[in-house]
Write an enzyme that holds these catalytic residues in place. Structure first.
Site, PDB file in Angstrom:
ATOM      1  N   TYR A 145      13.310 -33.845 -19.493  1.00  0.00           N
ATOM      2  CA  TYR A 145      13.929 -32.861 -20.394  1.00  0.00           C
ATOM      3  C   TYR A 145      12.990 -31.678 -20.639  1.00  0.00           C
ATOM      4  O   TYR A 145      13.372 -30.522 -20.465  1.00  0.00           O
ATOM      5  CB  TYR A 145      14.286 -33.538 -21.718  1.00  0.00           C
ATOM      6  CG  TYR A 145      14.999 -32.637 -22.700  1.00  0.00           C
ATOM      7  CD1 TYR A 145      16.230 -32.065 -22.385  1.00  0.00           C
ATOM      8  CD2 TYR A 145      14.449 -32.362 -23.948  1.00  0.00           C
ATOM      9  CE1 TYR A 145      16.894 -31.240 -23.293  1.00  0.00           C
ATOM     10  CE2 TYR A 145      15.110 -31.544 -24.862  1.00  0.00           C
ATOM     11  CZ  TYR A 145      16.331 -30.985 -24.530  1.00  0.00           C
ATOM     12  OH  TYR A 145      16.978 -30.169 -25.427  1.00  0.00           O
ATOM     13  N   ASP A 146      11.743 -31.987 -21.004  1.00  0.00           N
ATOM     14  CA  ASP A 146      10.777 -30.919 -21.315  1.00  0.00           C
ATOM     15  C   ASP A 146      10.601 -29.965 -20.137  1.00  0.00           C
ATOM     16  O   ASP A 146      10.678 -28.738 -20.286  1.00  0.00           O
ATOM     17  CB  ASP A 146       9.400 -31.523 -21.653  1.00  0.00           C
ATOM     18  CG  ASP A 146       9.445 -32.499 -22.816  1.00  0.00           C
ATOM     19  OD1 ASP A 146      10.524 -32.696 -23.393  1.00  0.00           O
ATOM     20  OD2 ASP A 146       8.392 -33.073 -23.141  1.00  0.00           O
ATOM     21  N   GLU A 147      10.379 -30.536 -18.954  1.00  0.00           N
ATOM     22  CA  GLU A 147      10.080 -29.693 -17.791  1.00  0.00           C
ATOM     23  C   GLU A 147      11.328 -29.022 -17.230  1.00  0.00           C
ATOM     24  O   GLU A 147      11.244 -27.929 -16.656  1.00  0.00           O
ATOM     25  CB  GLU A 147       9.366 -30.502 -16.703  1.00  0.00           C
ATOM     26  CG  GLU A 147       7.993 -31.027 -17.120  1.00  0.00           C
ATOM     27  CD  GLU A 147       6.969 -29.920 -17.420  1.00  0.00           C
ATOM     28  OE1 GLU A 147       7.300 -28.723 -17.318  1.00  0.00           O
ATOM     29  OE2 GLU A 147       5.832 -30.262 -17.769  1.00  0.00           O
ATOM     30  N   VAL A 188      18.763 -37.996 -37.623  1.00  0.00           N
ATOM     31  CA  VAL A 188      19.626 -37.772 -38.793  1.00  0.00           C
ATOM     32  C   VAL A 188      20.831 -38.709 -38.761  1.00  0.00           C
ATOM     33  O   VAL A 188      21.121 -39.401 -39.746  1.00  0.00           O
ATOM     34  CB  VAL A 188      20.077 -36.297 -38.886  1.00  0.00           C
ATOM     35  CG1 VAL A 188      21.123 -36.111 -39.985  1.00  0.00           C
ATOM     36  CG2 VAL A 188      18.877 -35.390 -39.162  1.00  0.00           C
ATOM     37  N   THR A 210       6.276 -35.139 -38.532  1.00  0.00           N
ATOM     38  CA  THR A 210       7.137 -34.174 -39.219  1.00  0.00           C
ATOM     39  C   THR A 210       8.180 -33.583 -38.281  1.00  0.00           C
ATOM     40  O   THR A 210       7.974 -33.501 -37.070  1.00  0.00           O
ATOM     41  CB  THR A 210       6.318 -33.018 -39.829  1.00  0.00           C
ATOM     42  OG1 THR A 210       5.753 -32.229 -38.768  1.00  0.00           O
ATOM     43  CG2 THR A 210       5.224 -33.524 -40.750  1.00  0.00           C
TER      44      THR A 210
END
Length: 310
Positions: A145-147, A188, A210
């Protein structure tokens, strides 16, 4: 106004359709329904300004109409989804981005890519400004996903430089609200559904990592402002109100009057410890700032989840 949205059957895409249809724009949605859902499109199917094409962006895209905007949202976006569909995630970000950029070029349309805060990886500075290059594991468990998104940004920047294509990139931080998939592992909806059903609320690690949660209406208004702007730039779109995951769990328990207990489980590999957008640029250049308070957004989301699971 003719707007093409890839991934329009998804959570954020369906909210964008709502806004565009209300403005009487013509909307064409391309989605292969891998992670999007037809239910999100049902309200629009009989609208004369709406067209749905069940296609995969990694295949050739043929559109006869003129286009004013191409918005490329198509991608698995939750850890559960991109872990289940890693190759499709890579292809949506790479081949899909090239295909949609080619379409925008052919139609002389403006182009917007929804990128992600994940391009920052596990950041070593906070808050994260658009100028930060990130700290990403290129072959880790989240790398598909990131790349894919980092490649997509590089492709958009190249089409802008080489072909002078009118482009912009929005890096979306955690977004929540109605129409989210309840079972896709996002924090969530996880917490809300666990709290409503009285199950243990599972927190990865000790809960001191966070996140910054932006209500979907705010995210959508940021996307539209970036889309309509004359600025071919990268914008962080997110809420700078940074809270710990433990605090989020406690807030959800309080708002649902739940008897759920908090259960700590092992932290997943490469899970970022911080997410907090620096939105100075979006504020100054787009006149955008999130307006919905976390508690108000959570109350709306809780009501929606209750209706969805009963």
């Amino acid at each position: 106004m003719n707007i093409l949205i890839t991934g329009g059957a998804g959570f954020i895409g369906s909210h964008l359709i709502d806004k565009f249809i209300s403005k009487k724009y013509n909307v064409i949605v391309i989605d292969n329904l891998l992670t999007g859902t037809k239910k999100n499109l049902d309200p629009f199917l009989k609208n004369e300004n709406f067209t749905f094409l069940n296609l995969d962006v990694q295949n050739h895209i043929e559109i006869s109409q003129d286009l004013d905007y191409v918005l490329h949202l198509a991608s698995a976006a939750s850890p559960k989804a991109y872990t289940q569909h890693p190759i499709n995630t890579l292809k949506a970000g790479s081949i899909g981005t090239i295909n949609t950029l080619g379409l925008a070029k052919a139609k002389n349309a403006k182009y917007l890519l929804t990128s992600t805060s994940e391009v920052y990886g596990d950041p070593q500075i906070s808050p994260q400004p658009e100028t930060y290059w990130g700290n990403v594991n290129p072959n880790g468990v989240r790398s598909m996903y990131d790349e894919a998104k980092r490649f997509a940004e590089a492709a958009v920047a190249s089409y802008n430089r080489i072909y002078n294509l009118d482009t912009r990139i929005v890096r979306l931080f955690n977004t929540y609200g109605p129409k989210m998939k309840i079972n896709d592992g996002r924090v969530v909806t996880n917490f809300i559904s666990q709290a409503i059903s009285g199950e243990d609320i599972t927190i990865y690690g000790n809960g001191d990592q966070t996140r910054s949660f932006c209500y979907v209406e705010d995210t959508v208004s940021g996307i539209i402002k970036a889309m309509e702007s004359d600025s071919s730039e990268v914008f962080n779109i997110g809420n700078p109100n940074e809270i710990t995951i433990l605090h989020l769990a406690e807030k959800v328990i309080s708002l649902t009057n739940s008897k759920s207990q908090i259960k700590f489980v092992e932290l997943p590999e490469d899970d970022p410890m911080q997410r907090n957008p620096d939105i100075t640029k979006a504020n100054q250049k787009l006149n955008w700032y999130p307006e919905v308070l976390l508690e108000d957004g959570l109350i709306k989301t809780i009501e929606w989840v209750k209706k969805s699971i009963h």
